[in-house]
Write a protein that holds these residues in place. Structure first.
Motif, PDB file in Angstrom:
ATOM      1  N   UNK B 173      16.372  14.315  68.444  1.00  0.00           N
ATOM      2  CA  UNK B 173      15.931  14.469  67.049  1.00  0.00           C
ATOM      3  C   UNK B 173      14.857  13.389  66.855  1.00  0.00           C
ATOM      4  N   UNK B 174      14.055  13.461  65.785  1.00  0.00           N
ATOM      5  CA  UNK B 174      12.971  12.487  65.666  1.00  0.00           C
ATOM      6  C   UNK B 174      13.411  11.024  65.770  1.00  0.00           C
ATOM      7  N   UNK B 175      14.643  10.712  65.348  1.00  0.00           N
ATOM      8  CA  UNK B 175      15.037   9.303  65.424  1.00  0.00           C
ATOM      9  C   UNK B 175      15.937   8.951  66.606  1.00  0.00           C
ATOM     10  N   UNK B 176      15.967   9.777  67.615  1.00  0.00           N
ATOM     11  CA  UNK B 176      16.681   9.366  68.815  1.00  0.00           C
ATOM     12  C   UNK B 176      17.267  10.479  69.656  1.00  0.00           C
ATOM     13  N   UNK B 177      17.929  10.021  70.731  1.00  0.00           N
ATOM     14  CA  UNK B 177      18.514  10.953  71.693  1.00  0.00           C
ATOM     15  C   UNK B 177      19.848  11.495  71.183  1.00  0.00           C
ATOM     16  N   UNK B 178      20.087  12.784  71.391  1.00  0.00           N
ATOM     17  CA  UNK B 178      21.327  13.428  70.959  1.00  0.00           C
ATOM     18  C   UNK B 178      22.249  13.647  72.160  1.00  0.00           C
ATOM     19  N   UNK B 179      21.700  14.140  73.249  1.00  0.00           N
ATOM     20  CA  UNK B 179      22.501  14.414  74.445  1.00  0.00           C
ATOM     21  C   UNK B 179      21.720  15.263  75.414  1.00  0.00           C
TER      22      UNK B 179
END
Lengths: 169, 295
Positions: B173-179
């Motif tokens: 997502x724009x503010x970081x890693x999800x998986x």
């Protein structure tokens, strides 16, 4: 001939309609409709308990097994993991069914709590064994507690469905 | 009324009402089928432990079958959840406006700087003649289910092989890693979140230049492991993917150090994993920079 097949399909539809709360409960649990609330209650164990006590005639072991496999597939757990838990809950409830049915609501509420604690403990042990590490049980404990507290709500909603004839009794 | 709320009636009344299924159902009758299905479940569990491919096939098939239902169910629910959020946001509008204005200024200045860096990089690449790494195209996907139980942390997204998704693709997502994508069906995919206990992400601590492994714990925070004892990070240090292992691209924000307790280092993911609506599949940083420089 046509009438017989229509009657048969009508019976099947009736059975599906009767069991729809179980499917809906699984979808609610899997979609986590109350996510963001911190701890979420578990819908399916409450509905399974209710059906085992009041309509075990339509809820066969095969149906519980199929629902378990369906839940395993949706939840991302290993196939058979949740199925074993559901079968355990079903077996324990069925074992106490006569007692629960003929006692007051408060007794059946307490029995639900006890059975849910037993099933949750089994779930924790099985998951820890499969992951080969001691998992953190806090979230599960919270969910178990909340589900037990909210059981009267689930039971009342299902009772209304049953007696207001929303579902074919 | 008394019949409507059978639970709240007295014991005597309950005993008087006949059990309609008493004669047809007893544990004795169901005992053997219960034993049989418990045995069958154990067998299935053991076989899925041994051969994960079979489990994956069955699971992706069932997820594909139920994905349309979940997609329909998820739309009104997301509106409800979004509505609650909007109410909360309404009361914070003034503060948020100020914060966003400041952030916008900061990002503009960063963008100008990055544009100049990119031009320099292009010149360097021309001289060195290194072929840039091929990046996957961006794919936007909607989260249709959060099927996690307390011991499994994953999400289901719409989009599978039909839109070109494949296993192990990073999800952001724009503010970081999800998986990363764990299982791919035809129309839906399962994403293993970085908080899941079986998740491992190779990361680096920005500033310290130390590599480590981020391990899921099934809780909100994740544990950072294999950091040399001499290199102690500070609270608030930025954690990025190191690019080792070839699954996650280098330099994607994962989170910030939130707790250093003896030998244990805990990281809070920067992405809000509890309220994901849309996710991006692909190398977000590179594509964002390209789009920004083009505009």
């Amino acid at each position: 001939m046509m009438t017989v097949s229509l009657k048969k399909s009508g019976k099947t539809l009736k059975k599906i309609a009767l069991l729809s709360p179980l499917f809906i409960a699984i979808l609610f649990d899997r979609y986590r409709i109350l996510r963001g609330a911190g701890i979420e209650p578990m819908f399916f164990p409450a509905v399974l308990y209710y059906f085992t006590v009041f309509r075990p005639d339509i809820l066969s072991v095969l149906m519980v097994f199929s629902l378990g496999i369906f839940d395993d597939a949706l939840s991302g757990a290993l196939l058979g993991q949740n199925t074993l838990e559901f079968l355990l809950m079903y077996g324990l409830t069925l074992y106490q069914r006569q007692y629960i049915y003929s006692s007051t609501f408060y007794t059946s509420w307490i029995t639900f709590g006890i059975i849910l604690v037993m099933v949750s403990s089994f779930e924790f042990l099985l998951a820890s064994l499969l992951q080969q590490t001691l998992l953190n049980p806090i979230e599960l404990m919270g969910q178990t507690f909340l589900t037990t507290i909210l059981y009267p709500l689930f039971a009342s909603a299902l009772n209304l469905l049953r007696f207001k004839r929303v579902l074919p009794v | 009324m008394a019949r409507g709320f059978l639970f709240f009636t007295k014991k005597k009344e309950r005993l008087q009402s006949a059990d309609p299924v008493r004669s047809s159902v007893s544990l004795r009758r169901k005992k053997w089928s219960l034993v049989f299905f418990c045995f069958l479940s154990t067998l299935i569990l053991l076989s899925s432990l041994i051969d994960l491919r079979m489990t994956k096939k069955i699971r992706t098939f069932m997820t594909d079958m139920t994905a349309p239902v979940m997609e329909v169910v998820s739309i009104p629910l997301q509106y409800v959840i979004h509505g609650f959020k909007e109410i909360r946001v309404f009361f914070d509008t003034y503060d948020q406006n100020l914060y966003l204005q400041r952030e916008n200024q900061l990002l503009r200045s960063k963008l100008e700087y990055l544009k100049s860096v990119e031009k320099d990089l292009e010149k360097i690449l021309e001289v060195v003649k290194i072929t840039p790494e091929k990046k996957d195209p961006l794919i936007l996907s909607r989260v249709i289910a959060y099927p996690g139980r307390p011991f499994v942390k994953s999400i289901i997204i719409n989009g599978g092989r039909a839109v070109g998704l494949s296993e192990d693709r990073p999800v952001l997502v724009p503010n970081g890693l999800v998986g990363r994508i764990l299982e791919v069906g035809e129309w839906s995919s399962r994403v293993l979140l970085i908080t899941d206990i079986s998740s491992r992400v190779p990361v680096t601590i920005q500033g310290l230049n130390v590599d480590g492994i981020l391990e899921g714990t099934n809780m909100e925070m994740v544990r950072l492991k294999y950091i040399p004892p001499k290199k102690v990070p500070k609270i608030g240090d930025r954690i990025e993917t190191s690019g080792r292992g070839g699954i996650f691209p280098k330099g994607v924000l994962v989170g910030y150090i939130s707790e250093v307790n003896g030998g244990e280092i805990w990281v809070t993911p920067s992405a809000d994993l509890e309220s994901l609506n849309y996710v991006v599949l692909g190398d977000l940083i590179e594509n964002d920079l390209k789009e920004a420089s083009q505009s």
